[in-house]
Design a protein around this motif. Structure first.
Motif, PDB file in Angstrom:
ATOM      1  N   GLY A 360       0.831  -1.204   0.000  1.00 28.21           N
ATOM      2  CA  GLY A 360       0.000   0.000   0.000  1.00 28.21           C
ATOM      3  C   GLY A 360       0.860   1.247   0.000  1.00 28.21           C
ATOM      4  N   ALA A 361       0.297   2.317  -0.558  1.00 31.06           N
ATOM      5  CA  ALA A 361       1.044   3.580  -0.611  1.00 31.06           C
ATOM      6  C   ALA A 361       0.104   4.755  -0.343  1.00 31.06           C
ATOM      7  CB  ALA A 361       1.726   3.723  -1.974  1.00 31.06           C
ATOM      8  N   GLY A 362      -0.884   4.527   0.485  1.00 32.51           N
ATOM      9  CA  GLY A 362      -1.840   5.591   0.812  1.00 32.51           C
ATOM     10  C   GLY A 362      -1.417   6.347   2.056  1.00 32.51           C
ATOM     11  N   GLY A 363      -2.393   6.966   2.698  1.00 35.56           N
ATOM     12  CA  GLY A 363      -2.123   7.796   3.878  1.00 35.56           C
ATOM     13  C   GLY A 363      -1.481   6.998   4.998  1.00 35.56           C
ATOM     14  N   ALA A 364      -2.007   5.811   5.273  1.00 39.56           N
ATOM     15  CA  ALA A 364      -1.469   5.003   6.369  1.00 39.56           C
ATOM     16  C   ALA A 364      -0.027   4.602   6.055  1.00 39.56           C
ATOM     17  CB  ALA A 364      -2.340   3.771   6.583  1.00 39.56           C
ATOM     18  N   ASN A 383       2.391  -1.360  -4.435  1.00 37.00           N
ATOM     19  CA  ASN A 383       1.050  -0.777  -4.445  1.00 37.00           C
ATOM     20  C   ASN A 383       0.332  -1.118  -5.735  1.00 37.00           C
ATOM     21  OD1 ASN A 383      -0.899   0.823  -3.076  1.00 37.00           O
ATOM     22  ND2 ASN A 383      -0.550   2.452  -4.575  1.00 37.00           N
ATOM     23  N   ARG A 384      -1.004  -1.181  -5.637  1.00 35.12           N
ATOM     24  CA  ARG A 384      -1.819  -1.448  -6.826  1.00 35.12           C
ATOM     25  C   ARG A 384      -1.534  -0.412  -7.911  1.00 35.12           C
ATOM     26  NH1 ARG A 384      -8.127  -1.037  -5.773  1.00 35.12           N
ATOM     27  NH2 ARG A 384      -7.450   1.089  -5.321  1.00 35.12           N
ATOM     28  N   THR A 385      -1.539   0.862  -7.510  1.00 42.65           N
ATOM     29  CA  THR A 385      -1.201   1.927  -8.456  1.00 42.65           C
ATOM     30  C   THR A 385       0.288   2.193  -8.309  1.00 42.65           C
ATOM     31  OG1 THR A 385      -3.365   2.825  -7.930  1.00 42.65           O
ATOM     32  CG2 THR A 385      -1.899   4.232  -9.212  1.00 42.65           C
ATOM     33  N   LYS A 388       2.211   5.518  -7.401  1.00 41.27           N
ATOM     34  CA  LYS A 388       2.116   6.015  -6.016  1.00 41.27           C
ATOM     35  C   LYS A 388       3.178   5.358  -5.138  1.00 41.27           C
ATOM     36  CE  LYS A 388      -2.838   6.832  -5.685  1.00 41.27           C
ATOM     37  NZ  LYS A 388      -3.983   6.343  -4.928  1.00 41.27           N
ATOM     38  N   LEU A 403       1.548  -4.699  -7.163  1.00 41.37           N
ATOM     39  CA  LEU A 403       1.046  -5.891  -6.459  1.00 41.37           C
ATOM     40  C   LEU A 403       0.920  -7.017  -7.490  1.00 41.37           C
ATOM     41  CD1 LEU A 403      -1.784  -4.341  -4.219  1.00 41.37           C
ATOM     42  CD2 LEU A 403       0.450  -5.182  -3.474  1.00 41.37           C
ATOM     43  N   THR A 422      -3.171  -1.388   3.525  1.00 46.46           N
ATOM     44  CA  THR A 422      -4.393  -1.006   2.798  1.00 46.46           C
ATOM     45  C   THR A 422      -5.630  -1.422   3.604  1.00 46.46           C
ATOM     46  OG1 THR A 422      -4.870  -3.069   1.601  1.00 46.46           O
ATOM     47  CG2 THR A 422      -3.131  -1.662   0.670  1.00 46.46           C
ATOM     48  N   PRO A 423      -6.781  -0.866   3.237  1.00 49.73           N
ATOM     49  CA  PRO A 423      -7.999  -1.290   3.950  1.00 49.73           C
ATOM     50  C   PRO A 423      -8.523  -2.648   3.490  1.00 49.73           C
ATOM     51  CG  PRO A 423      -8.492   0.540   2.456  1.00 49.73           C
ATOM     52  CD  PRO A 423      -7.034   0.241   2.309  1.00 49.73           C
ATOM     53  N   VAL A 424      -7.826  -3.285   2.577  1.00 48.68           N
ATOM     54  CA  VAL A 424      -8.268  -4.587   2.077  1.00 48.68           C
ATOM     55  C   VAL A 424      -8.270  -5.599   3.236  1.00 48.68           C
ATOM     56  CG1 VAL A 424      -7.743  -6.471   0.480  1.00 48.68           C
ATOM     57  CG2 VAL A 424      -7.335  -4.112  -0.202  1.00 48.68           C
ATOM     58  N   LEU A 447     -12.579   6.418  -0.610  1.00 44.31           N
ATOM     59  CA  LEU A 447     -11.779   5.216  -0.526  1.00 44.31           C
ATOM     60  C   LEU A 447     -12.517   3.986  -0.082  1.00 44.31           C
ATOM     61  CD1 LEU A 447      -9.141   7.179   1.449  1.00 44.31           C
ATOM     62  CD2 LEU A 447      -9.173   6.755  -0.985  1.00 44.31           C
ATOM     63  N   TYR A 454     -14.940  -6.765  -3.779  1.00 42.20           N
ATOM     64  CA  TYR A 454     -13.757  -6.210  -3.134  1.00 42.20           C
ATOM     65  C   TYR A 454     -12.894  -7.342  -2.582  1.00 42.20           C
ATOM     66  CZ  TYR A 454     -11.197  -2.882  -0.322  1.00 42.20           C
ATOM     67  OH  TYR A 454     -10.230  -2.110   0.225  1.00 42.20           O
ATOM     68  N   PRO A 455     -11.615  -7.396  -2.971  1.00 42.57           N
ATOM     69  CA  PRO A 455     -10.805  -8.538  -2.546  1.00 42.57           C
ATOM     70  C   PRO A 455     -10.488  -8.473  -1.059  1.00 42.57           C
ATOM     71  CG  PRO A 455      -9.444  -6.930  -3.672  1.00 42.57           C
ATOM     72  CD  PRO A 455     -10.859  -6.427  -3.756  1.00 42.57           C
TER      73      PRO A 455
HETATM   74  P1  ATR Z   1      -5.371   4.993   4.066  1.00 43.59           P
HETATM   75  O1  ATR Z   1      -5.330   6.360   4.667  1.00 43.59           O
HETATM   76  O2  ATR Z   1      -6.213   4.010   4.821  1.00 43.59           O
HETATM   77  O3  ATR Z   1      -4.021   4.460   3.768  1.00 43.59           O
HETATM   78  P2  ATR Z   1      -5.619   5.685   1.320  1.00 43.59           P
HETATM   79  O4  ATR Z   1      -4.704   6.813   1.501  1.00 43.59           O
HETATM   80  O5  ATR Z   1      -6.782   5.836   0.439  1.00 43.59           O
HETATM   81  O6  ATR Z   1      -6.168   5.174   2.718  1.00 43.59           O
HETATM   82  O7  ATR Z   1      -4.824   4.455   0.784  1.00 43.59           O
HETATM   83  C1  ATR Z   1      -5.449   3.290   0.488  1.00 43.59           C
HETATM   84  C2  ATR Z   1      -4.396   2.303   0.048  1.00 43.59           C
HETATM   85  O8  ATR Z   1      -5.022   1.053  -0.096  1.00 43.59           O
HETATM   86  C3  ATR Z   1      -3.781   2.653  -1.290  1.00 43.59           C
HETATM   87  O9  ATR Z   1      -2.490   2.172  -1.317  1.00 43.59           O
HETATM   88  C4  ATR Z   1      -4.676   1.872  -2.231  1.00 43.59           C
HETATM   89  O10 ATR Z   1      -4.111   1.542  -3.460  1.00 43.59           O
HETATM   90  P3  ATR Z   1      -4.182   2.569  -4.696  1.00 43.59           P
HETATM   91  O11 ATR Z   1      -3.147   3.615  -4.424  1.00 43.59           O
HETATM   92  O12 ATR Z   1      -3.912   1.746  -5.875  1.00 43.59           O
HETATM   93  O13 ATR Z   1      -5.574   3.119  -4.690  1.00 43.59           O
HETATM   94  C5  ATR Z   1      -4.871   0.611  -1.436  1.00 43.59           C
HETATM   95  N1  ATR Z   1      -6.045  -0.104  -1.852  1.00 43.59           N
HETATM   96  C6  ATR Z   1      -7.317   0.271  -1.697  1.00 43.59           C
HETATM   97  N2  ATR Z   1      -8.120  -0.644  -2.229  1.00 43.59           N
HETATM   98  C7  ATR Z   1      -7.334  -1.641  -2.717  1.00 43.59           C
HETATM   99  C8  ATR Z   1      -7.594  -2.869  -3.353  1.00 43.59           C
HETATM  100  N3  ATR Z   1      -8.815  -3.270  -3.597  1.00 43.59           N
HETATM  101  N4  ATR Z   1      -6.534  -3.624  -3.696  1.00 43.59           N
HETATM  102  C9  ATR Z   1      -5.289  -3.223  -3.445  1.00 43.59           C
HETATM  103  N5  ATR Z   1      -4.983  -2.058  -2.856  1.00 43.59           N
HETATM  104  C10 ATR Z   1      -5.998  -1.283  -2.483  1.00 43.59           C
END
Ligand code: ATR
Length: 529
Positions: A360-364, A383-385, A388, A403, A422-424, A447, A454-455
Motif C-alpha cells: 500500500g502507498a496511501g495515507g497510512a 502498491n496497486r497503483t 504512487k 502488487l 491497505t484497507p483490504v 476510498l 472487493y478482494p
Molecule cells: P489509508 O489512509 O487508509 O491508507 P488511502 O490513503 O486511500 O487510505 O490508501 C489506500 C491504500 O489502499 C492505497 O495504497 C490503495 O491503493 P491505490 O493507491 O492503488 O488506490 C490501497 N487499496 C485500496 N483498495 C485496494 C484494493 N482493492 N486492492 C489493493 N490495494 C488497495
C-alpha cells in the motif's frame, strides 16, 4: 439540561410499557407513537401516562412526515382528543406533551391541551432537506409563548447541521427541540445541550419491534452510557472524530470510557463530514477542543491548520487536531503509534538491517514508511497503483513495485517483515454499526470499498515462508484473511489494534495536555466497529 426522550414504537401498549420499564433508568420522557400502535390499541391510550409513571408525549405522526398514520385528519384529531379527555386533576395522569404539526390548526384541541396542563410541541419536519432561514421558521412557529417549537430537518451535508446550530443560537431564548436528521447530523442528537435543544429522541436498537423513528436516532443505552448524555453541559469540552463515513470508528468508545473513568467533563462524538470548510466553522461554533481526523481527511485537512508538527510536515498527513493559542495545531500520532507497536512486537529498539515490504502507498503507508526510515530499515513499497509506490519511495530511496508477480519477486530481498497498510481485508468485520447505515455514500465516493467483489487479500499470489513477521494495520478483525494466511504458514502476526490504542494514547496527551493514565489501559478498549 437536555432530556432523553425514548420513542416507543411497539404495536401494543403493554409492550411499550415493558420497553419503558427496561430502559427507564436512561429515560426522562417517553414518546408514545400512537401511529405505530395496532388500530384497536389506539383507543386505549388515555391511561398510558399513568401506567408509564413519567412524562409522556402524545404523538400521532402522519406518513408524509415519516410516521405510520394513514387515516384521515379528522380521525387523527379524534384520537388526539381521546388522549387528552377527560383530564385528571393529578397532572401526572395526563399526557405531559402533545405533538402538533405546525400546519395543524385545531384551536379546540390546543385549548383543551392548555386547560389540562398538557404542553404543546409545535413541530416542523422536513424529511428531505434542511432548507434555509431556520431561525425565522423557529420564531414564526411559536404562536403562543408557552409552546415548545420542534424543528426536525434532514441534513444532507455538514453545512446543513451548521445551519441548524446557528439557528438554535439565534433563538437562544425560545424553548425548542432541534434535530438534524440523518447521518451528518448524528452529533446533534448527542450535543443537544449545545444546540439548545430541550430533549433528544432516542430509540432501542436491540429490541426487534422498536425502531428508530428518524434516521440517525441513537440507541438510548449508547446515548446515556457511551456518550454520558446526562453529564453534558454547556461547559463540557467537546472532542470528536472527523471523516467519512466513520463506519467502523471505535474512537468514541475509547475516549468516552477514559473521560468517564477519569471523571473529566468532556465528550467525544462522531463528526461525519463532507466539507472541511464547514467542519472548521462547526468546530469554531461548537468550540471543539480537539479532533481525531480519519479517512478521507488526513491529507486534505492540512491547509486548514495554523501550525503543524514536524511529523505532519514530513509525512504530509495529519490525524490529530488540537487548539493552541495560535489556532489549530496538527500532529500525527499514527506514526509513533505504528513504530511503538511494531518495535514492541519485535522486541527491538531499532530496525537497522531489517528488510521490510510495505503493501500500500496511501495515507497510512506514509506514516509507516517515514517511521521505517527513521528506524533504519530498508523497505520495498508495493502498491496497486504503481506510480504512487514510486512517489512514496523516492524521498527515502526505497524500492517500489506493483502488487503483481514482479513485485512478489522483489520481495525475496525484503521479507524479514511485511506490513499491510491497505484497507483490504477490513470488510467482513461483524461491525455493529447502529449509528451509520451502510448505504451512506460519501459525495466524493472516496476510498471506501463498496464493491461486493472487493478482494479480501491484497496479495493472494504471495506464499509465506513462515519466517516473516507480519503486521496488518486492519484492526476491525482479529485476523484479516492476509494475516490468517500468514499465521497458517507459521509466521508471527500482529494486527492493527495495538497500534490504534498506542496512537490514541498519544492523541489523548495532545488533547488533554497530560500523559495518558496508563493505569486505565486495561479498562479501555476501542470498539471494533
Ligand atoms: P489509508 O489512509 O487508509 O491508507 P488511502 O490513503 O486511500 O487510505 O490508501 C489506500 C491504500 O489502499 C492505497 O495504497 C490503495 O491503493 P491505490 O493507491 O492503488 O488506490 C490501497 N487499496 C485500496 N483498495 C485496494 C484494493 N482493492 N486492492 C489493493 N490495494 C488497495
Amino acid at each position: 439540561m437536555a432530556k432523553i426522550c425514548l420513542c416507543l414504537t411497539a404495536k401494543t401498549l403493554k409492550r411499550n410499557l415493558e420497553i419503558l420499564d427496561k430502559y427507564r433508568k436512561h429515560t426522562d420522557i417517553a414518546e408514545l407513537r400512537v401511529d405505530c400502535l395496532e388500530p384497536d390499541e389506539r383507543f386505549l391510550i388515555r391511561r398510558f401516562p399513568e401506567q408509564a409513571g413519567m412524562p409522556v408525549i402524545l404523538t400521532i405522526r402522519r406518513d408524509i412526515e415519516g410516521g405510520q398514520f394513514i387515516g384521515g385528519e379528522s380521525a387523527r384529531i379524534n384520537l388526539m382528543a381521546r388522549g387528552l379527555a377527560y383530564a385528571e386533576a393529578d397532572r401526572r395522569r395526563n399526557f405531559a406533551y402533545l405533538d402538533i404539526e405546525e400546519d395543524l390548526n385545531v384551536p379546540s384541541l390546543e385549548e383543551a391541551a392548555r386547560t389540562f396542563g398538557t404542553r404543546i410541541i409545535r413541530s416542523y419536519h422536513n424529511i428531505k432537506t434542511t432548507g434555509t432561514d431556520l431561525s425565522a421558521k423557529i420564531r414564526s412557529m411559536n404562536r403562543f409563548g408557552d409552546e415548545i417549537v420542534k424543528v426536525a430537518v434532514t441534513a444532507n451535508s455538514t453545512a446543513d447541521v451548521l445551519e441548524l446550530l446557528r439557528a438554535g443560537k439565534e433563538c437562544a431564548k425560545q424553548e425548542k427541540i432541534l434535530i438534524s436528521m440523518g447521518h451528518y447530523g448524528v452529533f446533534s442528537r448527542i450535543l443537544a445541550e449545545q444546540f439548545g435543544s430541550y430533549l433528544s429522541y432516542a430509540s432501542v436498537l436491540s429490541e426487534p419491534d422498536i425502531f428508530p423513528t428518524a434516521p440517525g436516532q441513537i440507541d438510548v443505552q449508547k446515548l446515556a452510557g457511551l456518550y454520558r448524555f446526562r453529564s453534558i453541559t454547556r461547559t463540557t469540552k467537546i472532542y470528536g472524530v472527523a471523516g467519512f463515513p466513520l463506519k467502523n470508528t471505535g474512537s468514541p468508545l475509547f475516549f468516552n470510557t477514559v473521560f468517564g473513568l477519569e471523571d473529566i467533563n468532556a465528550v467525544y462524538v462522531p463528526f461525519p463530514t463532507d466539507s472541511l470548510p464547514a467542519l472548521m466553522e462547526l468546530a469554531n461554533e461548537l468550540n471543539i477542543a480537539g479532533l481525531s481526523v480519519t479517512v478521507p481527511c488526513k491529507e486534505i485537512i492540512i491547509p486548514f491548520l495554523d501550525s503543524l508538527s514536524p511529523e505532519v510536515q514530513n509525512i504530509g498527513a495529519c490525524n490529530t487536531l488540537s487548539r493552541s493559542p495560535q489556532g489549530w495545531f496538527g500532529t500525527n500520532t499514527d506514526a509513533r503509534g505504528f513504530s511503538d507497536s511494531l518495535l514492541a512486537f519485535l522486541l527491538k529498539t531499532s530496525l537497522k538491517r531489517q528488510r521490510v515490504t510495505v503493501i500500500g502507498a496511501g495515507g497510512a503507508a506514509r506514516s509507516v514508511v517515514s517511521e521505517l526510515y527513521r528506524l533504519g530499515a530498508k523497505a520495498l513499497i508495493l502498491n496497486r497503483t504503481v506510480y504512487k509506490a514510486r512517489t512514496l519511495a523516492a524521498p527515502y530511496k526505497f524500492a517500489w513495485g506493483g502488487l503483481d508477480n514482479r513485485g512478489i519477486a522483489m520481495m525475496d530481498k525484503y521479507r524479514d517483515i511485511i506490513i499491510q497498510t491497505t484497507p483490504v481485508g477490513m470488510e467482513g468485520s461483524d461491525s455493529d454499526d447502529s449509528l451509520y447505515p451502510s448505504d451512506v455514500l460519501h459525495p466524493l465516493d472516496v476510498l471506501y470499498p463498496s464493491d461486493p467483489l472487493y478482494p479480501l487479500d491484497p496479495l493472494p499470489m504471495y506464499s509465506f515462508s513462515g519466517r516473516e513477521e507480519v503486521m496488518d494495520l486492519v484492526y476491525q478483525r482479529e485476523m484479516s484473511p492476509f494475516l490468517k494466511r500468514a499465521a497458517d504458514a507459521g509466521c508471527r502476526i500482529l494486527n492493527g489494534y495495538d497500534m490504534l490504542i498506542r496512537q490514541a494514547r498519544y492523541q489523548y496527551t495532545q488533547f488533554a495536555g497530560r500523559e495518558f493514565p496508563e493505569q486505565l489501559l486495561t479498562r479501555v478498549q476501542f470498539g471494533r466497529g
